[in-house]
Design a protein around this motif. Structure first.
Motif, PDB file in Angstrom:
ATOM      1  N   PRO A  48      -5.486  -9.347 -38.610  1.00 54.97           N
ATOM      2  CA  PRO A  48      -5.075  -9.219 -40.013  1.00 54.97           C
ATOM      3  C   PRO A  48      -3.702  -8.529 -40.090  1.00 54.97           C
ATOM      4  CG  PRO A  48      -7.312  -8.406 -39.693  1.00 54.97           C
ATOM      5  CD  PRO A  48      -6.757  -8.667 -38.335  1.00 54.97           C
ATOM      6  N   THR A  49      -2.957  -8.806 -41.134  1.00 52.19           N
ATOM      7  CA  THR A  49      -1.593  -8.286 -41.268  1.00 52.19           C
ATOM      8  C   THR A  49      -1.528  -6.770 -41.052  1.00 52.19           C
ATOM      9  OG1 THR A  49      -1.225 -10.009 -42.902  1.00 52.19           O
ATOM     10  CG2 THR A  49       0.422  -8.269 -42.793  1.00 52.19           C
ATOM     11  N   LEU A  50      -2.493  -6.063 -41.633  1.00 56.89           N
ATOM     12  CA  LEU A  50      -2.467  -4.598 -41.569  1.00 56.89           C
ATOM     13  C   LEU A  50      -2.535  -4.079 -40.133  1.00 56.89           C
ATOM     14  CD1 LEU A  50      -2.344  -2.377 -43.731  1.00 56.89           C
ATOM     15  CD2 LEU A  50      -4.829  -2.194 -43.580  1.00 56.89           C
ATOM     16  N   ALA A  51      -3.132  -4.848 -39.233  1.00 51.64           N
ATOM     17  CA  ALA A  51      -3.301  -4.393 -37.851  1.00 51.64           C
ATOM     18  C   ALA A  51      -2.200  -4.904 -36.924  1.00 51.64           C
ATOM     19  CB  ALA A  51      -4.669  -4.844 -37.327  1.00 51.64           C
ATOM     20  N   LEU A  52      -1.276  -5.709 -37.431  1.00 49.23           N
ATOM     21  CA  LEU A  52      -0.267  -6.314 -36.544  1.00 49.23           C
ATOM     22  C   LEU A  52       0.590  -5.258 -35.850  1.00 49.23           C
ATOM     23  CD1 LEU A  52       0.981  -9.426 -38.560  1.00 49.23           C
ATOM     24  CD2 LEU A  52       0.018  -9.443 -36.252  1.00 49.23           C
ATOM     25  N   GLY A  78      10.059 -16.350 -48.588  1.00 48.26           N
ATOM     26  CA  GLY A  78      11.302 -15.633 -48.907  1.00 48.26           C
ATOM     27  C   GLY A  78      11.546 -14.459 -47.971  1.00 48.26           C
ATOM     28  N   ASP A  79      12.808 -14.018 -47.905  1.00 50.10           N
ATOM     29  CA  ASP A  79      13.156 -12.895 -47.026  1.00 50.10           C
ATOM     30  C   ASP A  79      12.659 -11.565 -47.579  1.00 50.10           C
ATOM     31  OD1 ASP A  79      14.416 -14.796 -45.587  1.00 50.10           O
ATOM     32  OD2 ASP A  79      16.427 -13.925 -45.716  1.00 50.10           O
ATOM     33  N   GLU A  80      12.629 -11.454 -48.916  1.00 49.68           N
ATOM     34  CA  GLU A  80      12.110 -10.272 -49.600  1.00 49.68           C
ATOM     35  C   GLU A  80      11.964 -10.644 -51.071  1.00 49.68           C
ATOM     36  OE1 GLU A  80      14.967  -7.121 -49.172  1.00 49.68           O
ATOM     37  OE2 GLU A  80      16.479  -8.149 -50.371  1.00 49.68           O
ATOM     38  N   GLY A  81      11.368  -9.760 -51.857  1.00 53.05           N
ATOM     39  CA  GLY A  81      11.288 -10.075 -53.283  1.00 53.05           C
ATOM     40  C   GLY A  81      10.044  -9.524 -53.930  1.00 53.05           C
ATOM     41  N   ALA A  82       9.908  -9.808 -55.220  1.00 55.24           N
ATOM     42  CA  ALA A  82       8.793  -9.290 -56.011  1.00 55.24           C
ATOM     43  C   ALA A  82       7.583 -10.214 -55.861  1.00 55.24           C
ATOM     44  CB  ALA A  82       9.225  -9.174 -57.476  1.00 55.24           C
ATOM     45  N   PHE A  83       6.919 -10.119 -54.727  1.00 56.05           N
ATOM     46  CA  PHE A  83       5.736 -10.934 -54.443  1.00 56.05           C
ATOM     47  C   PHE A  83       4.622  -9.991 -53.975  1.00 56.05           C
ATOM     48  CE2 PHE A  83       9.375 -13.740 -53.901  1.00 56.05           C
ATOM     49  CZ  PHE A  83       9.035 -14.776 -54.778  1.00 56.05           C
ATOM     50  N   THR A  84       3.957  -9.403 -54.940  1.00 56.36           N
ATOM     51  CA  THR A  84       2.970  -8.360 -54.666  1.00 56.36           C
ATOM     52  C   THR A  84       1.944  -8.796 -53.619  1.00 56.36           C
ATOM     53  OG1 THR A  84       3.248  -7.558 -56.912  1.00 56.36           O
ATOM     54  CG2 THR A  84       1.239  -6.864 -55.759  1.00 56.36           C
ATOM     55  N   GLY A  85       1.807  -7.970 -52.612  1.00 56.62           N
ATOM     56  CA  GLY A  85       0.785  -8.211 -51.593  1.00 56.62           C
ATOM     57  C   GLY A  85       1.228  -9.102 -50.451  1.00 56.62           C
ATOM     58  N   GLU A  86       2.420  -9.670 -50.547  1.00 55.04           N
ATOM     59  CA  GLU A  86       2.827 -10.645 -49.536  1.00 55.04           C
ATOM     60  C   GLU A  86       3.630 -10.015 -48.385  1.00 55.04           C
ATOM     61  OE1 GLU A  86       1.885 -13.605 -49.073  1.00 55.04           O
ATOM     62  OE2 GLU A  86       0.776 -13.898 -50.926  1.00 55.04           O
ATOM     63  N   THR A  87       3.822 -10.799 -47.339  1.00 54.16           N
ATOM     64  CA  THR A  87       4.541 -10.364 -46.142  1.00 54.16           C
ATOM     65  C   THR A  87       5.692 -11.326 -45.889  1.00 54.16           C
ATOM     66  OG1 THR A  87       2.404  -9.685 -45.252  1.00 54.16           O
ATOM     67  CG2 THR A  87       4.222  -9.790 -43.687  1.00 54.16           C
ATOM     68  N   ALA A  88       6.884 -10.787 -45.693  1.00 56.00           N
ATOM     69  CA  ALA A  88       8.071 -11.626 -45.483  1.00 56.00           C
ATOM     70  C   ALA A  88       8.331 -11.827 -43.987  1.00 56.00           C
ATOM     71  CB  ALA A  88       9.285 -10.975 -46.136  1.00 56.00           C
ATOM     72  N   PRO A  89       8.962 -12.942 -43.632  1.00 58.35           N
ATOM     73  CA  PRO A  89       9.228 -13.211 -42.207  1.00 58.35           C
ATOM     74  C   PRO A  89       9.948 -12.062 -41.479  1.00 58.35           C
ATOM     75  CG  PRO A  89       9.779 -15.138 -43.532  1.00 58.35           C
ATOM     76  CD  PRO A  89       9.391 -14.070 -44.502  1.00 58.35           C
ATOM     77  N   PRO A  90      10.983 -11.413 -42.090  1.00 56.02           N
ATOM     78  CA  PRO A  90      11.642 -10.340 -41.327  1.00 56.02           C
ATOM     79  C   PRO A  90      10.711  -9.156 -41.029  1.00 56.02           C
ATOM     80  CG  PRO A  90      13.005 -11.028 -43.194  1.00 56.02           C
ATOM     81  CD  PRO A  90      11.668 -11.677 -43.363  1.00 56.02           C
ATOM     82  N   MET A  91       9.683  -8.990 -41.873  1.00 57.67           N
ATOM     83  CA  MET A  91       8.718  -7.902 -41.609  1.00 57.67           C
ATOM     84  C   MET A  91       7.935  -8.206 -40.326  1.00 57.67           C
ATOM     85  SD  MET A  91       7.304  -7.459 -45.469  1.00 57.67           S
ATOM     86  CE  MET A  91       8.424  -7.123 -46.821  1.00 57.67           C
ATOM     87  N   LEU A  92       7.688  -9.476 -40.097  1.00 56.26           N
ATOM     88  CA  LEU A  92       6.972  -9.863 -38.874  1.00 56.26           C
ATOM     89  C   LEU A  92       7.882  -9.763 -37.656  1.00 56.26           C
ATOM     90  CD1 LEU A  92       5.039 -13.016 -40.201  1.00 56.26           C
ATOM     91  CD2 LEU A  92       4.212 -10.663 -40.004  1.00 56.26           C
ATOM     92  N   THR A  93       9.094 -10.299 -37.789  1.00 59.38           N
ATOM     93  CA  THR A  93       9.987 -10.297 -36.610  1.00 59.38           C
ATOM     94  C   THR A  93      10.376  -8.875 -36.235  1.00 59.38           C
ATOM     95  OG1 THR A  93      11.857 -10.753 -38.079  1.00 59.38           O
ATOM     96  CG2 THR A  93      10.901 -12.630 -36.936  1.00 59.38           C
ATOM     97  N   SER A  94      10.421  -7.972 -37.229  1.00 59.78           N
ATOM     98  CA  SER A  94      10.785  -6.579 -36.915  1.00 59.78           C
ATOM     99  C   SER A  94       9.732  -5.916 -36.032  1.00 59.78           C
ATOM    100  CB  SER A  94      10.996  -5.762 -38.189  1.00 59.78           C
ATOM    101  OG  SER A  94       9.758  -5.551 -38.830  1.00 59.78           O
ATOM    102  N   LEU A  95       8.529  -6.474 -36.030  1.00 58.34           N
ATOM    103  CA  LEU A  95       7.462  -5.936 -35.162  1.00 58.34           C
ATOM    104  C   LEU A  95       7.421  -6.649 -33.807  1.00 58.34           C
ATOM    105  CD1 LEU A  95       4.437  -5.696 -37.660  1.00 58.34           C
ATOM    106  CD2 LEU A  95       5.962  -3.864 -36.930  1.00 58.34           C
ATOM    107  N   GLY A  96       8.249  -7.664 -33.655  1.00 60.75           N
ATOM    108  CA  GLY A  96       8.221  -8.433 -32.400  1.00 60.75           C
ATOM    109  C   GLY A  96       7.199  -9.551 -32.415  1.00 60.75           C
TER     110      GLY A  96
END
Ligand code: PEP
Length: 265
Positions: A48-52, A78-96
């Motif tokens: 789940p996203t929270l455990a990534l 989207g790269d970022e924005g007002a999308f409550t609860g969502e996860t953007a691609p750069p948030m994933l890549t920043s974790l590797g």
């Protein structure tokens, strides 16, 4: 897998299971269990996203690397924005994170994902260097109405809108008949292979799909994985339920590793 050098991908989709601590514990146990050489297989776990963050940190820092990597189960485009609860691609890549499952039937069914939104997400994944695992598959009603092939071809075509053909070798598709997901009803290996072949043929209209990995998903377990993975057009598995059990998941990975050794160099 017998005629090409496509590497198997074995991906575990944990869905909405496991707290962060449970995910950490599972990651360590999987590492301890997976002792055989699985270097010929791309093994991915999708918590789940929270455990990534914790799982990725466990693999990289606590364990100093592992024979498996991490993927996300979904993301926004989207790269970022007002999308409550969502996860953007750069948030994933920043974790590797390297992989992201897109268009899973549960996302299509419960969160209104359409062929168009899936395509936007595929474009976003590629823009950010993430490897999408693009899910397609028919419902039981569609299968019984004889619509499987038309539907799969339409889903594949839509997912590939505005995607450059040169990207094809980097893409992963997963044929996941909706009626086989979490039901214990596996698609017969010959039929699963046929539909995976159909996906490859559809992709071949766009470019060279000989290196695109096409997985099967839907009640894959250790007792059916060898047969499914032995077919020529199935290049791996997307696994839900059985990926939540360390031994079952490891067994399936071992089956892929065993079959990989038969692939000519
Ligand atoms: C899935 O969630 O993608 C899946 C294939 O689930 P299961 O293996 O439980 O059928």
């Amino acid at each position: 897998m017998t005629t090409t050098s496509r590497r198997f991908v074995i991906a575990g989709n944990w869905k909405m299971y496991k707290t962060v601590d449970e995910a950490h514990d599972f990651t360590r146990r999987l590492y301890d269990q997976m002792k055989d050489d699985v270097s010929s297989v791309d093994v991915v776990i999708c918590p789940p996203t929270l455990a990534l963050d914790r799982v990725t940190h466990t693999i990289e820092k606590e364990l100093g690397g592992a024979p498996f990597s991490t993927g996300a189960q979904t993301m926004e485009s989207g790269d970022e924005g007002a999308f409550t609860g969502e996860t953007a691609p750069p948030m994933l890549t920043s974790l590797g994170i390297q992989f992201v499952i897109l268009g899973h039937s549960e996302r299509r069914q419960y969160y209104n994902e359409t062929n168009e939104t899936v395509n936007k997400k595929v474009q976003a994944a590629l823009k950010h260097g993430l490897t999408p695992i693009i899910c397609v598959g028919e419902t039981l009603a569609q299968r019984e109405a004889g619509e499987t092939d038309t539907l799969i071809q339409a889903q594949v075509k839509a997912a590939m809108t505005q995607i450059d053909a040169v990207i094809l070798p980097q893409l992963i598709f997963a044929y996941e008949p909706v009626w086989a997901i979490g039901t214990g009803k596996t698609c017969e290996a010959t039929e699963a292979n046929r539909v995976c072949g159909l996906i490859r043929t559809s992709l071949s209209k766009i470019g060279d799909a000989s290196k695109t990995r096409i997985l099967y998903g839907g009640s894959v377990k250790p007792d059916n994985s060898l047969e499914l993975l032995s077919t020529p057009d199935i290049d791996g598995a997307l696994i839900g339920g059985a990926s939540l059990d360390v031994s079952s998941f490891t067994q399936i990975v071992y089956h892929a590793a065993q079959l990989s050794q038969k692939v000519p160099a």
